[in-house]
Enzyme design. Sequence first.
Site, mmCIF file in Angstrom:
data_model
loop_
_atom_site.group_PDB
_atom_site.id
_atom_site.type_symbol
_atom_site.label_atom_id
_atom_site.label_comp_id
_atom_site.label_asym_id
_atom_site.label_seq_id
_atom_site.Cartn_x
_atom_site.Cartn_y
_atom_site.Cartn_z
ATOM 1 N N HIS A 1 66.167 -63.945 -88.301
ATOM 2 C CA HIS A 1 66.185 -63.728 -89.762
ATOM 3 C C HIS A 1 65.064 -62.767 -90.197
ATOM 4 O O HIS A 1 64.632 -62.808 -91.353
ATOM 5 C CB HIS A 1 66.029 -65.045 -90.541
ATOM 6 C CG HIS A 1 66.913 -66.150 -90.055
ATOM 7 N ND1 HIS A 1 68.140 -66.427 -90.609
ATOM 8 C CD2 HIS A 1 66.747 -67.033 -89.034
ATOM 9 C CE1 HIS A 1 68.693 -67.453 -89.964
ATOM 10 N NE2 HIS A 1 67.872 -67.819 -89.000
ATOM 11 N N SER B 1 56.293 -34.706 -95.016
ATOM 12 C CA SER B 1 56.826 -34.597 -96.373
ATOM 13 C C SER B 1 56.282 -33.335 -97.006
ATOM 14 O O SER B 1 55.150 -32.935 -96.729
ATOM 15 C CB SER B 1 56.392 -35.823 -97.185
ATOM 16 O OG SER B 1 56.391 -35.514 -98.565
ATOM 17 N N LYS C 1 52.435 -38.398 -94.970
ATOM 18 C CA LYS C 1 53.687 -38.941 -94.462
ATOM 19 C C LYS C 1 54.048 -38.501 -93.060
ATOM 20 O O LYS C 1 53.810 -37.359 -92.662
ATOM 21 C CB LYS C 1 54.833 -38.522 -95.390
ATOM 22 C CG LYS C 1 54.793 -39.223 -96.719
ATOM 23 C CD LYS C 1 55.373 -40.610 -96.653
ATOM 24 C CE LYS C 1 56.802 -40.556 -97.154
ATOM 25 N NZ LYS C 1 57.400 -41.884 -97.109
ATOM 26 N N GLU D 1 66.256 -42.678 -88.481
ATOM 27 C CA GLU D 1 67.151 -42.910 -89.622
ATOM 28 C C GLU D 1 68.523 -42.291 -89.383
ATOM 29 O O GLU D 1 69.563 -42.890 -89.677
ATOM 30 C CB GLU D 1 66.536 -42.328 -90.900
ATOM 31 C CG GLU D 1 65.260 -43.044 -91.321
ATOM 32 C CD GLU D 1 64.519 -42.254 -92.384
ATOM 33 O OE1 GLU D 1 64.762 -42.518 -93.568
ATOM 34 O OE2 GLU D 1 63.721 -41.363 -92.041
#
Length: 455
Positions: free
Chosen positions: A153, A274, A280, A287
Site C-alpha cells: 500500500h 528545467s 531541478k 516518466e
Amino acid sequence: MWGGRFAEGPDAIMQAINASIGFDRRLYAQDIAGSRAHAAMLAAQGILTDSDAQSIREGLLTVLSEIEAGQFPFRVELEDIHLNVESRLTEIIGEAGKRLHTGRSRNDQVAVDFRLWVRDQCDAAISGLTALMRAFVAQAEAGADWVMPGFTHLQTAQPVTWGHHMMAYVEMLARDRSRFADARARMNECPLGAAALAGTSFPIDRHRTAAELGFDRPTANSLDSVADRDFALEFLSAAAICAMHLSRFAEELVIWSSAQFRFVRLSDRWTTGSSIMPQKKNPDAAELLRAKLGRILGANVALFTVMKGLPLTYSKDMQEDKEQVFDAADSLMLALAAMTGMVGDMTANREVLAAAAGAGFSTATDLADWLVRALGLPFREAHHVTGALVALAEAKGCDLDELSLSEMTSVHPGITQEVYSVLGVENSVRSRMSYGGTAPDRVREQVARWKTLLG
Ligand code: ARG
C-alpha cells in the site's frame, strides 16, 4: 496490376485510404526474402524455369540494394510493398518478373512477411530483456545486503534488501522473456502457399519454403493461414505485460528519486533540467517509460478491435494491423534500451535506504514473531500485544526500539531484554531465510543462479 477488369483508375482519396506503402515498406526485406524462397521453390518444382528463377533472384537483389540505398522509386499507385517490389522487379528483369506471383497471393504474402517481421521483434525483445535483466542482477549483486523498506500500500511494511527488490524485477522480466519465446515458437509456421485462401493447383512444396525461411513447418489450413493475426496479438500482449513491468519500476524511480525519498540518484545521462528552476533534475526517461504502456496497450486494443468479428478469411481491415505493431515494437525496444541504461547508471543511496528501513515500525512483525517464539504466545495474541506497543511508541513519538523495557513490560509482563535484538533491521532481513525470502544469503543465491542462466 488488375487493369484488365477496370475502365477507370481509383479516386485520389481511394488511393489515400487504400495504400499501405507509406508504412509497409518496412517489410521490404521480409517481402524479398519470401519472394526469393518462393521463386527457388517454384523452380525446384519445375513450375518456373531455372533461368527465370535465376533472373528473379538477381533482380530481387537489385531491388533490395535500391531500397537500402534509398534509391527505390516507391509508387503509391502500387498500393503496397508487395506490388512495388514485384513491379520494379518486372521493370528490371522483364517477362520473368511476371511469373513470380504463380501459386501465391498478396494474402499469403503479407501473412508471411509480417510473421517474419514480428518473429524478428520477438528475438529483439528477448535480447533487450536479457540486457535489462543483467543490469538488475548487477544492482542486486552490489546491494545484496543493503536494507531498505519494503512496502505494501506504499506504506512501510517490513525491511527488505535492495538486492531482493532488484531481483523481483529479474523474475518479472524472465516471465516476459518466456512469453516472447512462447509466442515466437507458436508463430513459427509458414503461411506462404496458402495463396488467396484455398491453396493452389500448382504442385508447390510448402515444406521447402517453410524450411528456407526458418519456419518449423507450413501452416496446416489455408483459410486460417491468411485470416490469422494471432501472432501479432500475442506479440502485442507480451509487449503490453512487459511494458507494464517497466512502468512499475519507472514509477518507483520517479518516487525514489524525489527529494522526499532520495532512495536513488539517477545519472545526468537519464535526466533533464528545467528551463526555469535551476535546482531541478527531472526523471523524464522514467516518466516516459511509465507512459509507454499507454501506447503499447493501445495498439493491442486497436488490433483486437480490428480483428473482432471479421469473417474468414482476409479482409482489408487487416491492413490496419501493421502501424500498430510497428509503433508498439519501436516503443518497446526503445523502452527496454532506456531502462537498461538507467538501471545501469543509477546509484542507490545506501544511508537513506537504511534509515528509511527502520522507520515506520517496520520491525513490528519481527516483534510479534519473537513473542510467539520466546513467550509461546499464539500469533493472534502476539499481533495484538505488538499493536499496543506500536500505539505506545507512536503516542510517545519514538521508534519501537526506543521504548524502555519497563514500557514494554507494562504492555506484556513476559517481555525481556532479548526483544531488542529482533528490532534491528539487519537482524530482521537476515532472519528472512525462507526460500525466496529477503535474507542477503538468499538474495546471493538468486544472483548466482541468474548469473549462470544469463551467461
Ligand atoms: N497491403 C495489404 C495488407 O497489408 C496486402 C494484402 C492485400 N490483399 C488484398 N487482397 N488486397 O493487408
